[in-house]
Design a protein around this motif. Structure first.
Motif, short mmCIF file in Angstrom:
data_model
loop_
_atom_site.label_atom_id
_atom_site.label_comp_id
_atom_site.label_asym_id
_atom_site.label_seq_id
_atom_site.Cartn_x
_atom_site.Cartn_y
_atom_site.Cartn_z
N ASP A 133 0.91 -1.28 -0.11
CA ASP A 133 -0.13 0.00 -0.12
C ASP A 133 0.75 1.29 -0.18
OD1 ASP A 133 -3.07 0.93 0.96
OD2 ASP A 133 -1.21 2.17 1.71
N ARG A 134 0.47 2.36 -0.86
CA ARG A 134 1.55 3.20 -1.13
C ARG A 134 1.53 4.21 0.20
NH1 ARG A 134 0.99 8.35 -3.51
NH2 ARG A 134 3.19 9.11 -4.01
N THR A 135 0.41 4.66 0.67
CA THR A 135 0.23 5.41 1.89
C THR A 135 0.95 4.89 2.77
OG1 THR A 135 -1.78 6.26 1.06
CG2 THR A 135 -1.56 6.55 3.32
N ARG A 153 3.31 2.64 2.91
CA ARG A 153 4.63 2.88 2.53
C ARG A 153 5.27 4.27 2.95
NH1 ARG A 153 4.41 0.48 -2.46
NH2 ARG A 153 4.58 2.51 -3.46
N ARG A 154 4.57 5.22 2.57
CA ARG A 154 5.02 6.59 2.84
C ARG A 154 4.88 6.97 4.48
NH1 ARG A 154 1.04 9.60 -0.18
NH2 ARG A 154 1.86 11.60 0.44
#
Ligand code: GLA
Length: 393
Positions: free
Chosen positions: A269-271, A273-274
């Motif tokens: 999940d990109r969010t 990951r950030r």
């Protein structure tokens, strides 16, 4: 024109709290205790991930005048506000508002078995910590009462005792007030060493003082209270905490403290990951900052502070226009580094500046706010690191 928020000297704070007590209750208090607000130099949004933070206690403190009573009754007063009740009736959400922080501490200490069942108290509050500015006015309130109550009932207040009190203050905030904060603010308010920053390890609960002799280096930490509204109970903080905990769960680690950059890269999940990327890089920045400070190179920590801001702004997404404006203007005016401090979404920023540049940087920040039509900020100086919660009168 820049507006400066001065601390109140301890004797004046003690007199003000005792006078308020006498005028509310008609007798003098058993004593007056105070606890500091804080700025976090670096290590933001990592405490609930078992990470490392490096707060400094502000010279701005909150005082409570307290008189114990043996009927379980609590009567608390702040300015014109009041709440009367009993320790036994304190429950999640009740009392609401500022009284919840005080009543919650008595409730948590009683649950921990630290107080007799009939413990009660009359309390008045006087504070020099700006409220709602991300400078831990709430932890200062909790911790001032916790140390007062501990002294009144004769608890040991060595570091182990203080760590236990800090746990009660966190429980009050999480369970009674309903703000799912970590333990950073209470750790510094109760366990600070004067003249030092405090390396708070939320993984094992240990703390270590880190000397921070800014004055000798001709440096200062300028605190910018953006005065943008700041609330930790509005859901955003809780959402960030959940995403950090979800990241750890997906990676199969007890907390993100145990993760590194390659683990973070595995998060689909990109969010997440950030968010997790912020936590892992922020902990590394704290280590870098402490290493520089330990070798007398405090003037070089600026880029780490600024990198922390960028990570909080872009990856953790807890900054706001007012904080970004303050940080950008401070850097443009020659600050060595600058970042938001505390929970974010409003509140305060800090800038590491040469002493000779304090006025210039503050003026530049105020003028940037005016140009952008933002609320006029207030300014504080962090000083050399205040002492922990203790009796002042
Ligand atoms: C608030 C919380 C702390 C911490 C910071 C962010 O101050 O009370 O526990 O999470 O935000 O670092």
């Amino acid at each position: 024109m820049t507006e400066w928020v001065a601390p109140i000297p301890a004797p004046d704070l003690a007199v003000a709290a005792a006078l308020a007590f006498r005028s509310w209750f008609g007798v003098g208090p058993d004593g007056v205790w105070s606890a500091p607000g804080r700025v976090n130099l670096i290590g933001e949004h990592v405490d609930y991930a078992g990470g490392l933070s490096l707060p400094i206690a502000l010279p701005h403190r909150t005082a409570v005048a307290v008189r114990g009573r043996a009927d379980g009754v609590l009567r608390v007063r702040s300015g014109a506000d009041r709440w009367d009740g009993t320790v036994a009736e304190v429950a999640p959400g009740a009392p609401g508002g500022w009284a919840g922080y005080l009543a919650g501490v008595a409730w948590a200490m009683r649950r921990e078995g630290l107080l007799p069942d009939d413990f009660g108290a009359d309390v008045t509050v006087v504070s020099a910590v700006p409220i709602g500015a991300g400078l831990s006015s709430s932890a200062a309130l909790e911790c001032a009462l916790a140390i007062a109550v501990a002294d009144l009932v004769g608890l040991t207040t060595d570091d182990t005792g203080r760590a236990r009190l800090a746990g009660c203050c966190v429980a009050a905030e999480n369970e009674i007030v309903g703000a799912p904060t970590g333990g950073l603010d209470q750790a510094i308010a109760l366990r600070a060493t004067a003249g030092h920053a405090l390396l708070v390890d939320s993984g094992d609960g240990s703390v270590a003082p880190v000397p921070v002799d800014l004055e000798a280096e001709g440096l200062a930490v300028l605190v910018i209270d953006t005065r943008a509204p700041h609330r930790l109970v509005d859901g955003q903080y809780a959402e960030r905490r959940r995403s950090v905990e979800a990241s750890a769960e997906r990676l199969g680690v007890p907390s993100l403290r145990a993760a590194d950059a390659s683990d973070v890269a595995r998060l689909a999940d990109r969010t997440l990951r950030r968010r997790a990327g912020h936590v892992v890089t922020e902990i590394a920045r704290v280590r870098g900052t402490v290493a520089l400070m330990a070798s007398g190179r405090v003037a070089e920590i600026g880029p780490l502070l600024t990198a922390s801001h960028v990570s909080l702004r872009d990856d953790f997404e807890v900054s706001c226009t007012e904080l970004d404006s303050a940080v950008d203007a401070a850097l443009a005016a020659g600050a060595l580094g600058a970042r938001m401090t505390g929970g974010g979404f409003g509140g305060s920023a800090i800038a590491l500046v040469e002493e000779s540049a304090i006025g210039r940087v503050a003026a530049a920040v105020a003028s940037a706010a005016a140009t952008r039509g933002l609320v006029t900020p207030g300014f504080l100086l962090a000083g050399a690191g205040g002492g922990p919660a203790h009796r002042i009168g």
